[in-house]
Design a protein around this motif. Structure first.
Motif, mmCIF file in Angstrom:
data_model
loop_
_atom_site.group_PDB
_atom_site.id
_atom_site.type_symbol
_atom_site.label_atom_id
_atom_site.label_comp_id
_atom_site.label_asym_id
_atom_site.label_seq_id
_atom_site.Cartn_x
_atom_site.Cartn_y
_atom_site.Cartn_z
ATOM 1 N N ILE A 1 -1.391 10.680 1.257
ATOM 2 C CA ILE A 1 -2.597 10.433 0.471
ATOM 3 C C ILE A 1 -2.446 11.120 -0.872
ATOM 4 O O ILE A 1 -1.917 12.209 -0.953
ATOM 5 N N SER A 2 -2.895 10.448 -1.907
ATOM 6 C CA SER A 2 -2.939 11.060 -3.232
ATOM 7 C C SER A 2 -4.389 11.285 -3.610
ATOM 8 O O SER A 2 -5.129 10.330 -3.835
ATOM 9 N N GLU B 1 -5.281 7.228 -3.490
ATOM 10 C CA GLU B 1 -4.466 6.252 -2.756
ATOM 11 C C GLU B 1 -4.027 6.820 -1.418
ATOM 12 O O GLU B 1 -3.768 8.018 -1.291
ATOM 13 N N MET B 2 -3.937 5.971 -0.420
ATOM 14 C CA MET B 2 -3.513 6.347 0.915
ATOM 15 C C MET B 2 -2.361 5.452 1.353
ATOM 16 O O MET B 2 -2.455 4.237 1.297
ATOM 17 N N ASP B 3 -1.274 6.059 1.771
ATOM 18 C CA ASP B 3 -0.131 5.306 2.292
ATOM 19 C C ASP B 3 -0.278 5.149 3.800
ATOM 20 O O ASP B 3 -0.488 6.134 4.512
ATOM 21 N N ASP C 1 -6.435 1.879 -1.545
ATOM 22 C CA ASP C 1 -7.249 2.692 -2.444
ATOM 23 C C ASP C 1 -8.466 3.196 -1.679
ATOM 24 O O ASP C 1 -9.005 2.497 -0.818
ATOM 25 N N TRP C 2 -8.940 4.401 -2.003
ATOM 26 C CA TRP C 2 -10.146 4.928 -1.371
ATOM 27 C C TRP C 2 -11.005 5.629 -2.423
ATOM 28 O O TRP C 2 -10.526 6.012 -3.493
ATOM 29 N N VAL D 1 -5.442 11.084 6.083
ATOM 30 C CA VAL D 1 -4.697 11.229 4.848
ATOM 31 C C VAL D 1 -3.675 12.343 4.902
ATOM 32 O O VAL D 1 -3.670 13.178 5.768
ATOM 33 N N MET D 2 -2.823 12.349 3.875
ATOM 34 C CA MET D 2 -1.904 13.456 3.658
ATOM 35 C C MET D 2 -1.893 13.796 2.188
ATOM 36 O O MET D 2 -1.879 12.921 1.359
ATOM 37 N N LEU D 3 -1.900 15.057 1.856
ATOM 38 C CA LEU D 3 -1.822 15.491 0.470
ATOM 39 C C LEU D 3 -0.685 16.473 0.338
ATOM 40 O O LEU D 3 -0.570 17.413 1.094
#
Length: 371
Positions: free
Chosen positions: A89-90, A95-97, A245-246, A17-19
């Motif tokens: 990632i949010s 949510e993950m792109d 979605d996660w 992920v990324m935040l």
């Protein structure tokens, strides 16, 4: 990224992920993202807990791992799930792109299929599903139909759409995807273990000069607006943006409340049950910000550091409180409804006196004379 086989299989077991941390307008405070002594980035991508790049830095559970493969094979570190790139990632939205392969089915002028056609599939742990709010399933072509297959509520499920147009493409309107050169459909809630493929009715022989291929893909909705140029140019787009979605585990918030051993939402956070699949998510309470999956990850927002964060008006102070703030009047002013108005000084030439006699209030105005 291209392929030279007729089938692209993407097996996804570990997810990264990324935040991007929300930065308050005038505050330079950086909230912790990862567990102590754990890396919180892979290249330019932030890695927040429950994700991590090394043993002991990510959450493990039966339904899947939150492990990031920080791959250095492409010249700089890149978070990967299987052979797919993770771009965002949010934590707020769960949510993950990712970048997902598209299905491409091309033919030569005589109608013979080309050898580099692709039919992707994506298998992820049960805590991951295809986002139904952020994606569309689309097919592009003048001689095209496509199927999207997957597992829905434990059963095999298929949907599809078709797209037709003539050899001169005069009926195609850019920006529309209603079946002439392009069709798109919604994705059912909870779809997992997907595969999809594009096909041709007549091997594109009648439309080959304007469209030699059929295309099918799941794409992030706000990244896609159909153009007639896609009838040929999508041959060069082997991957496209997509959203997953996660969530945590398989339990709802009500269920995990009875089994606190599986509950990971930290202080000053709330639990929300997932609507697209099983599991739950954590979210910082209003007035707090940070990573709600860390024990003390949600920290108070100081709304008073910037006018963009509070609605205090003129003649009001801003006083920060845990999770909130208030706006008392400054000295010399008092509240009058929602506003602060100046206090009125006593008159030098007159003195108002109230006397209470029994049930009656007698008001005197005594005027003073100055000699």
């Amino acid at each position: 990224m291209g392929f030279h086989s007729t089938l692209v299989q993407v097996q996804v077991t570990w997810v990264g992920v990324m935040l991007t941390t929300t930065t308050m307008a005038a505050a330079a405070m950086a909230y912790p993202l990862a567990l102590p002594n754990c890396s919180d980035s892979c290249g330019d991508v932030k890695i927040p807990y429950p994700f991590g790049t090394t043993e002991g830095c990510y959450r493990k559970e039966e339904s899947g791992y939150f492990f990031i493969n920080c791959n250095n094979s492409y010249g700089q570190p890149q978070p990967m799930i299987g052979s797919l790139n993770v771009t965002n990632i949010s934590i707020e939205e769960g949510e993950m792109d990712i970048v997902m392969y598209s299905s491409i089915n091309c033919y030569n002028q005589s109608g013979t299929p080309l050898p580099n056609n692709t039919q992707p599939w994506l298998q992820v742990p049960s805590t991951y599903t295809v986002s139904v709010t952020k994606n569309k399933f689309a097919a592009v072509g003048c001689d095209t139909y496509a199927y999207l297959n997957g597992v829905l509520n434990g059963e095999q499920f298929s949907i599809g759409c078709l797209s037709k147009c003539s050899n001169n493409t005069h009926n195609i309107v850019d920006g529309t995807c209603s079946g002439i050169g392009c069709c798109q459909i919604d994705i059912p809630t909870g779809l997992r273990d997907i595969n999809f493929a594009a096909y041709s009715f007549n091997s594109h022989k009648e439309v080959w000069f304007v469209n030699p291929c059929s295309f099918a893909f799941i794409i992030q909705s706000d990244e896609f607006s159909f153009s007639s140029a896609y009838l040929t140019s999508l041959q060069n787009n082997r991957t496209l943006p997509m959203v997953l979605d996660w969530a945590i585990g398989k339990e709802t918030c009500e269920e995990v409340a009875l089994n606190k051993g599986n509950y990971i939402c930290g202080a000053n956070s709330n639990c929300s049950s997932r609507t697209n699949g099983s599991g739950y998510r954590c979210k910082c309470k209003k007035g707090y910000e940070g990573n709600p999956y860390l024990e003390e990850g949600c920290q108070d927002i100081n709304e008073c550091v910037s006018k963009d964060l509070n609605d205090c008006k003129s003649n009001q102070d801003c006083i920060n409180e845990p999770g909130s703030y208030h706006c008392p009047c400054i000295g010399g002013y008092h509240a009058d409804g929602d506003a602060c108005v100046a206090d009125q000084p006593a008159s030098k030439s007159s003195l108002a006196i109230n006397l209470t006699v029994g049930k009656y209030i007698i008001f005197f105005l005594v005027k003073s004379n100055t000699y």
